[in-house]
Design a protein around this motif. Structure first.
Motif, PDB file in Angstrom:
ATOM      1  N   LEU A  77       5.808  -4.377  19.607  1.00 40.19           N
ATOM      2  CA  LEU A  77       4.491  -3.735  19.543  1.00 40.19           C
ATOM      3  C   LEU A  77       4.066  -3.243  20.921  1.00 40.19           C
ATOM      4  CD1 LEU A  77       2.598  -6.125  17.091  1.00 40.19           C
ATOM      5  CD2 LEU A  77       3.514  -3.850  16.608  1.00 40.19           C
ATOM      6  N   SER A 124       3.197   0.565  22.021  1.00 40.75           N
ATOM      7  CA  SER A 124       1.860   0.937  22.475  1.00 40.75           C
ATOM      8  C   SER A 124       1.929   1.779  23.742  1.00 40.75           C
ATOM      9  CB  SER A 124       1.011  -0.318  22.714  1.00 40.75           C
ATOM     10  OG  SER A 124       1.526  -1.015  23.829  1.00 40.75           O
ATOM     11  N   GLU A 126       5.286  -8.219   9.319  1.00 39.25           N
ATOM     12  CA  GLU A 126       4.030  -8.216  10.085  1.00 39.25           C
ATOM     13  C   GLU A 126       4.048  -7.104  11.147  1.00 39.25           C
ATOM     14  OE1 GLU A 126       1.322  -9.852   9.710  1.00 39.25           O
ATOM     15  OE2 GLU A 126       0.320  -9.356  11.616  1.00 39.25           O
ATOM     16  N   VAL A 127       5.168  -6.985  11.842  1.00 36.80           N
ATOM     17  CA  VAL A 127       5.288  -5.924  12.850  1.00 36.80           C
ATOM     18  C   VAL A 127       5.063  -4.569  12.181  1.00 36.80           C
ATOM     19  CG1 VAL A 127       6.844  -4.759  14.465  1.00 36.80           C
ATOM     20  CG2 VAL A 127       6.922  -7.246  14.248  1.00 36.80           C
ATOM     21  N   SER A 184       3.450  -3.817   9.379  1.00 40.06           N
ATOM     22  CA  SER A 184       2.093  -3.483   8.945  1.00 40.06           C
ATOM     23  C   SER A 184       1.182  -3.216  10.138  1.00 40.06           C
ATOM     24  CB  SER A 184       1.518  -4.531   7.986  1.00 40.06           C
ATOM     25  OG  SER A 184       1.626  -5.791   8.546  1.00 40.06           O
ATOM     26  N   ARG A 185       1.448  -3.891  11.255  1.00 43.00           N
ATOM     27  CA  ARG A 185       0.638  -3.587  12.452  1.00 43.00           C
ATOM     28  C   ARG A 185       0.911  -2.168  12.960  1.00 43.00           C
ATOM     29  NH1 ARG A 185      -0.659  -8.749  16.224  1.00 43.00           N
ATOM     30  NH2 ARG A 185      -0.662 -10.297  14.576  1.00 43.00           N
ATOM     31  N   GLN A 214      -1.005   0.217  10.849  1.00 44.14           N
ATOM     32  CA  GLN A 214      -2.459   0.217  11.023  1.00 44.14           C
ATOM     33  C   GLN A 214      -2.899   1.041  12.232  1.00 44.14           C
ATOM     34  OE1 GLN A 214      -3.361  -3.976  11.132  1.00 44.14           O
ATOM     35  NE2 GLN A 214      -2.661  -4.179   9.001  1.00 44.14           N
ATOM     36  N   ASP A 215      -1.994   1.260  13.151  1.00 50.30           N
ATOM     37  CA  ASP A 215      -2.336   1.997  14.366  1.00 50.30           C
ATOM     38  C   ASP A 215      -1.948   3.470  14.186  1.00 50.30           C
ATOM     39  OD1 ASP A 215      -2.392   3.199  16.840  1.00 50.30           O
ATOM     40  OD2 ASP A 215      -1.507   1.485  17.905  1.00 50.30           O
TER      41      ASP A 215
END
Lengths: 123, 410
Positions: A41, A45, A66-67, A69-70, A73-74
């Protein structure tokens, strides 16, 4: 020949798996590596976004789902194609990956031919 | 199995009975085909494509290698099969996932379009009609992909402006033959240049040569292992050398975790062992690890299975230790003439790559290490170990000391 300016990120907590995948796809561009979800992540970024991500499903602390879906979301990372890599077998994971909007799903042991054709589809 | 119930529960039950797929009524030709394809491709996923191809597929399409094909297909299994068939013989594929995307992605330099007729958003007939209405795409053949022997579909396809059809599930020989018949080499739209398969995968120096490897290794199918790494001998050697140190004590550790009831840790370790063994071509060990993993997932007693896995692990580790001795890199023997400015510029490159988490940094560290500068030996070898584990942050922290040591050389 492929453009060498493309960035591919490999995320896997087992270094040997990164080495193996890198051996197959390094001809397609620059290969970045992360051994944890958090690190992945962090890389995403940054200013230069990967053009494609290979994401291991089973990782400690933060797993691949989890990675993913994060990233979704961004807004700045939502469109990056993600191919799940897993040693799990069973159609439920494949279906889960596809229903989440993954670009692909591959299993270990790696199938080099299939991986190259997948990469060519996105790069 | 065909059912009128579309419920999840029913599907789970059907699978438990050992059925390979299910169709929900009302049945459309396309879902029948898609279901057949998914059964077909999951059953044959482990078989190399070459075994499923007709005798000389390349021969059929030799004259059109490098042709650019737009493939419009919504089902991911069908996509994968079609793409493997097309790219396997040197054709270039652009994928559209529905009719609308097919219209958007259509280009005048394509040589043919393969169009599934049943797709969401815009079906294949409608997409064909739109493409046919545009002058710039005149002469580019659109080939329908339809369920076999559905006369009705064929009439509709012809009427929409499609020149021919191929049936699904795809019969490779017929598929190639149809493409070869309708794609006509045209100097105004030249084909892509296709690298010769043999030279692309052949043993360039960076990838190493098969002769560097032993003829055989206990418990390891070398050809299988190499195939997982696209024939990259260098990378394969590296992984083989690392294996005894990194995975050698896995079985013991798993037992310890289990005795302390740390099941999650045990599972993770056997999972990792399984994936590494699989990629190396250590087939028996892979199979044994897979059984242990399955037993742990079901909370069963895995004692005997772990013993069996431990035995396989020992076979592989002992074999590697005796067959792959010595150092993995050829280091310079004379450290007399070292160009310090070159070393410094390599370190600058290294810093940039490390901060970018770029795996090319590993090669730079190897290069520095191979120069054989004795006063840098210990720090570079630490950096190599960390970089091999992709712990780039720890390597970055060592850069300052490395630079100081380099300054001290003169």
């Amino acid at each position: 020949m492929s453009e060498t300016s493309k960035n591919i990120l490999i995320v896997d907590d087992t270094p040997e798996n990164i080495t193996a995948l890198t051996a197959i796809i390094s001809k397609f561009g620059k290969i970045k590596a992360a051994t944890s979800g958090m690190k992945a992540l962090k890389i995403c970024s940054g200013g230069i976004k990967p053009d494609l991500i290979f994401l291991d499903v089973t990782m400690p602390e933060m797993d691949g789902w989890e990675v993913f879906s994060r990233l979704r979301q961004d807004n700045t990372t939502a469109a990056i194609p993600v191919i799940f890599v897993t040693a799990l077998t069973g159609d439920s994971d494949r279906e889960k990956a596809m229903s989440m909007g993954a670009a692909g799903y591959i299993t270990k042991p790696l199938d080099a031919e299939l991986i190259c054709s997948l990469v060519k589809r996105f790069i | 199995m065909i059912t009128a119930y579309g419920s999840e529960e029913f599907m789970v039950k059907a699978e438990k009975f050992g059925l390979d797929g299910f169709l929900i009524k009302p049945v459309s030709p396309s879902t029948v085909v898609d279901t057949l394809m998914s059964i077909f491709s999951s059953k044959t996923a482990g078989i190399p494509l070459t075994l499923r191809q007709p005798e000389d597929p390349v021969g059929l399409v030799r004259n059109i290698r490098g042709a650019r094909i737009l493939l419009a297909e919504d089902n991911d299994m069908n996509q994968q099969v079609a793409i493997e068939l097309l790219e396997g013989v040197g054709l270039t594929v652009t994928l559209a996932v529905d009719g609308r995307e097919a219209v958007e992605k259509m280009r005048s330099d394509f040589h043919a379009v393969l169009m599934d007729v049943q797709m969401p958003n815009l079906d294949g007939y409608e997409a064909t009609r739109i493409i046919r209405s545009r002058k710039e795409f005149d002469g580019i053949p659109i080939i329908a992909m339809t369920a076999n022997a559905m006369e009705h579909d064929l009439v509709l396809a012809k009427r929409a402006g499609m020149v021919s059809h191929v049936s699904k599930p795809v019969d490779p020989e017929n598929f190639y033959r149809t493409l070869a018949a309708f794609i006509i080499p045209d100097p105004s739209r030249p084909f892509d240049r296709v690298a010769d398969e043999d030279t692309e995968t052949g043993g360039g120096t960076a990838r190493g040569d098969r002769s560097e490897l032993p003829a055989s290794l206990p418990g390891i199918d070398i050809d299988d292992g190499l195939s997982h790494l696209a024939g990259n001998v260098r990378a394969y050697m590296k992984l083989l050398r690392k294996f005894p140190g990194n995975q050698g004590s896995c079985a013991e550790l798993i037992k310890q975790f289990l005795s302390r009831d740390e099941k999650e840790e045990a599972r993770r370790m056997v999972h990792s062992l399984k994936s590494v063994a699989g990629n190396l071509g250590a087939k028996d060990l892979y199979a044994a690890a897979r059984e242990v993993e399955a037993a742990l997932a079901e909370n069963l007693d895995a004692g005997t299975l772990i013993d069996r896995m431990e035995y396989q692990l020992r076979v592989v580790v002992e074999g590697l230790k005796s067959s792959l001795p010595g150092s993995e890199v050829n280091r310079a023997t004379v450290a007399g003439e070292v160009d310090i400015s070159q070393v410094k510029s390599l370190v600058d490159d290294l810093e940039k790559l490390l901060k970018d988490d770029d795996t090319a940094s590993i090669e730079i560290i190897d290069k520095l290490y191979c120069m054989g500068i004795s006063s840098l030996d210990d720090i570079l070898s630490e950096m190599r170990t960390q970089a091999d584990s992709y712990d780039f942050e720890s390597v970055v922290e060592k850069l300052e000391i490395l630079r100081k040591r380099i300054d001290d050389i003169n």
